[in-house]
Design an enzyme around this catalytic site. Structure first.
Site, PDB file in Angstrom:
ATOM      1  CE  LYS A 127      -4.576   0.594   0.501  1.00  0.00           C
ATOM      2  NZ  LYS A 127      -5.559  -0.088  -0.064  1.00  0.00           N
TER       3      LYS A 127
ATOM      4  N   GLY B 198     -20.673   6.663   4.430  1.00  0.00           N
ATOM      5  CA  GLY B 198     -19.722   7.118   3.428  1.00  0.00           C
ATOM      6  C   GLY B 198     -20.361   6.883   1.964  1.00  0.00           C
TER       7      GLY B 198
ATOM      8  N   GLY C  28     -19.082   7.535  -1.076  1.00  0.00           N
ATOM      9  CA  GLY C  28     -17.982   8.158  -2.064  1.00  0.00           C
ATOM     10  C   GLY C  28     -18.103   7.139  -3.309  1.00  0.00           C
ATOM     11  CG  HIS C  29     -14.988   7.066  -6.145  1.00  0.00           C
ATOM     12  ND1 HIS C  29     -14.057   7.344  -5.318  1.00  0.00           N
ATOM     13  CD2 HIS C  29     -15.187   7.661  -6.946  1.00  0.00           C
ATOM     14  CE1 HIS C  29     -13.354   8.766  -6.042  1.00  0.00           C
ATOM     15  NE2 HIS C  29     -14.195   8.645  -7.319  1.00  0.00           N
ATOM     16  CB  VAL C  30     -17.009   1.692  -2.595  1.00  0.00           C
ATOM     17  CG1 VAL C  30     -17.650   0.207  -2.290  1.00  0.00           C
ATOM     18  CG2 VAL C  30     -15.747   1.546  -3.242  1.00  0.00           C
TER      19      VAL C  30
ATOM     20  CE1 TYR D  43     -25.563   8.792  -3.952  1.00  0.00           C
ATOM     21  CE2 TYR D  43     -25.736   7.642  -5.808  1.00  0.00           C
ATOM     22  CZ  TYR D  43     -26.324   8.571  -5.217  1.00  0.00           C
ATOM     23  OH  TYR D  43     -27.499   9.336  -5.341  1.00  0.00           O
TER      24      TYR D  43
HETATM   25  P1  NAD Z   1     -14.321   7.866  -1.281  1.00  0.00           P
HETATM   26  O1  NAD Z   1     -13.218   8.612  -0.700  1.00  0.00           O
HETATM   27  O2  NAD Z   1     -14.870   7.863  -2.754  1.00  0.00           O
HETATM   28  O3  NAD Z   1     -15.476   7.651  -0.163  1.00  0.00           O
HETATM   29  C1  NAD Z   1     -15.309   7.866   1.115  1.00  0.00           C
HETATM   30  C2  NAD Z   1     -16.424   8.660   1.636  1.00  0.00           C
HETATM   31  O4  NAD Z   1     -16.566   8.757   2.803  1.00  0.00           O
HETATM   32  C3  NAD Z   1     -16.371   9.996   1.008  1.00  0.00           C
HETATM   33  O5  NAD Z   1     -17.571  10.455   0.456  1.00  0.00           O
HETATM   34  C4  NAD Z   1     -16.059  10.896   2.452  1.00  0.00           C
HETATM   35  O6  NAD Z   1     -16.663  12.156   2.375  1.00  0.00           O
HETATM   36  C5  NAD Z   1     -16.710  10.079   3.408  1.00  0.00           C
HETATM   37  N1  NAD Z   1     -16.270  10.047   4.707  1.00  0.00           N
HETATM   38  C6  NAD Z   1     -15.133  10.415   5.145  1.00  0.00           C
HETATM   39  N2  NAD Z   1     -15.170  10.323   6.518  1.00  0.00           N
HETATM   40  C7  NAD Z   1     -16.388  10.106   7.061  1.00  0.00           C
HETATM   41  C8  NAD Z   1     -16.975  10.169   8.145  1.00  0.00           C
HETATM   42  N3  NAD Z   1     -16.481  10.454   9.264  1.00  0.00           N
HETATM   43  N4  NAD Z   1     -18.455  10.070   8.335  1.00  0.00           N
HETATM   44  C9  NAD Z   1     -18.920   9.756   7.027  1.00  0.00           C
HETATM   45  N5  NAD Z   1     -18.539   9.678   5.818  1.00  0.00           N
HETATM   46  C10 NAD Z   1     -17.197  10.229   5.659  1.00  0.00           C
HETATM   47  O7  NAD Z   1     -13.499   6.123  -1.102  1.00  0.00           O
HETATM   48  P2  NAD Z   1     -14.050   4.979  -1.694  1.00  0.00           P
HETATM   49  O8  NAD Z   1     -13.277   4.679  -2.869  1.00  0.00           O
HETATM   50  O9  NAD Z   1     -15.467   4.922  -1.805  1.00  0.00           O
HETATM   51  O10 NAD Z   1     -13.732   3.837  -0.625  1.00  0.00           O
HETATM   52  C11 NAD Z   1     -14.374   3.726   0.374  1.00  0.00           C
HETATM   53  C12 NAD Z   1     -13.606   2.877   1.539  1.00  0.00           C
HETATM   54  O11 NAD Z   1     -13.481   1.551   1.045  1.00  0.00           O
HETATM   55  C13 NAD Z   1     -12.216   3.098   1.865  1.00  0.00           C
HETATM   56  O12 NAD Z   1     -11.936   2.714   3.247  1.00  0.00           O
HETATM   57  C14 NAD Z   1     -11.463   2.242   0.903  1.00  0.00           C
HETATM   58  O13 NAD Z   1     -10.069   2.071   1.480  1.00  0.00           O
HETATM   59  C15 NAD Z   1     -12.280   1.143   0.804  1.00  0.00           C
HETATM   60  N6  NAD Z   1     -12.090   0.313  -0.420  1.00  0.00           N
HETATM   61  C16 NAD Z   1     -11.970   1.046  -1.555  1.00  0.00           C
HETATM   62  C17 NAD Z   1     -12.046   0.396  -2.690  1.00  0.00           C
HETATM   63  C18 NAD Z   1     -12.280   1.012  -4.174  1.00  0.00           C
HETATM   64  O14 NAD Z   1     -12.210   0.251  -5.260  1.00  0.00           O
HETATM   65  N7  NAD Z   1     -12.381   2.360  -4.315  1.00  0.00           N
HETATM   66  C19 NAD Z   1     -11.504  -0.838  -2.595  1.00  0.00           C
HETATM   67  C20 NAD Z   1     -11.527  -1.705  -1.555  1.00  0.00           C
HETATM   68  C21 NAD Z   1     -11.637  -0.818  -0.531  1.00  0.00           C
END
Ligand code: NAD
Length: 352
Positions: free
Chosen positions: A80, A184, A186-188, A190
């Protein structure tokens, strides 16, 4: 703080530090284990309070990737990278270019990819400097639409099928009418919310960005609560999809859900919290098993002889892996996170 004595240090093979004067990049790469293959893992950008907090995160996350790759049946190790800074205000193209050069310092033992705070455009800048960048090209779309190299849709789909399987195992039902709290959007988060809504689930959501909340209200009929209130919601499922360590001594006694299944990495603040969840009657879907969709997707995109169907089948295999974990956990009377770790360690040949 010394790395070797750090409480999260677990015989990591490499930990590299970068402070690039011209771009302002401050980053850390951690390679946990390469027994099964080169270490693949996303690059996260976050406004850590200090470098010590960033080091803790990268050591934990890289170890998680070793376990994740093993449980996802991939010939990859765990690594990472973290960049210290606010992705909304501090990021510059020069910083991403410097990050690409920094990835080369791991000499191929670390392959970087997308994570929180890092976009495909950022990865493209890194790839101008390094061949060890994955997740920027796409060959197959598991959903039949356009594949743009973003692993988030595959991650969200994997979480969705795993969440469904967990509900089936614990509650014996499908998702219709079930209440799901999502932390949360975000990308995942939503995308997960959209799929849950399509299956008839009722959504209760939170985020720290107002815009996403308004969208979820308008598009998905979701009920919005504050970030502080999300863990206390009277729901069937809690899906943590923001950041790590959300399951801890303070939050676990507040939980009213029966299943926890979300995308966030390192959801348990401490491993022993898995036992607290068992005692609370909550089925916990081990995070790194459930959220392996992104890494599975990246691996298939890199294989010329794979296919959209092979990718979809691999993603749906997450449900089978979870069922194996839950069954063994019941048989051996162990927390699901412990059983998952045991299976992963058997697979990557832990020798310490
Ligand atoms: P992202 O940054 O797009 O979304 C995270 C969301 O969480 C954001 O909208 C942010 O505003 C919100 N957030 C942050 N702190 C918060 C809080 N205290 N309370 C409520 N909301 C809060 O990230 P993502 O890509 O959606 O990933 C989300 C999680 O999944 C992360 O932990 C990431 O490591 C994990 N993950 C993501 C992927 C991927 O393919 N993107 C793969 C495996 C794991």
């Amino acid at each position: 703080m010394s790395v070797f004595e750090h409480h999260e240090f677990d015989q990591h093979e490499k930990v590299l530090f970068c402070k690039d004067k011209s771009s302002g990049l401050q980053a850390i790469i951690a390679v946990h284990n390469t027994n099964l293959g080169p270490a693949l893992g996303g690059c996260r950008m976050w406004h850590y309070a200090d470098s010590s907090e960033a080091l803790t995160d990268v050591l934990r996350l890289s170890k998680g990737m070793t376990y994740k790759a093993a449980m996802a049946n991939l010939k990859l190790g765990g690594g990472k990278a973290v960049i210290i800074g606010n992705p909304h205000t501090d990021k510059t193209p020069a910083m991403m270019t410097a990050m690409g050069r920094f990835v080369n310092a791991a000499q191929g033992d670390y392959i970087t990819a997308e994570d929180s705070g890092i976009s495909i455009d950022d990865l493209n800048l890194m790839s101008e400097q390094s061949q060890y960048v994955a997740g920027i090209h796409s060959r197959y779309s598991f959903h039949g639409g356009h594949a743009d190299g973003n692993p988030a849709p595959a991650t969200a789909y994997g979480v969705f099928v795993g969440l469904k399987e967990s509900v089936r195992y614990k509650l014996g039902t499908d998702l219709k009418g079930l209440k799901v709290a999502i932390q949360g959007l975000g990308h995942v988060g939503y995308r997960l919310a959209q799929q849950l809504k399509d299956e008839g689930a009722e959504l209760i959501v939170t985020d720290i960005y107002e815009q996403q909340l308004k969208r979820a209200e308008a598009e998905l009929g979701a009920i919005v609560v504050s970030p502080e209130e999300i863990v206390q919601q009277d729901v069937d499922v809690f899906a943590p999809c923001a950041l790590g360590a959300v399951l801890n001594e303070r939050t676990i006694p507040q939980l009213k859900c029966k299943v926890i299944a979300g995308a966030a990495n390192n959801q348990l603040a401490k491993e022993e919290h898995g036992k607290l969840l068992v005692e609370a009657g909550i089925l916990y879907a081990p995070d790194y098993v459930l959220n392996a969709g992104g890494i599975i997707d990246i691996c298939h995109q890199n294989q010329e002889d794979s296919s959209a169907q092979a990718l979809k089948t691999h993603l749906e295999g997450i449900a089978l892996t979870l069922r194996e974990i839950y069954t063994r956990a019941d048989q051996e009377q162990l927390p699901t996170n412990r059983v998952s770790n045991l299976i992963a360690e058997e697979r990557f040949g832990k020798s310490w």
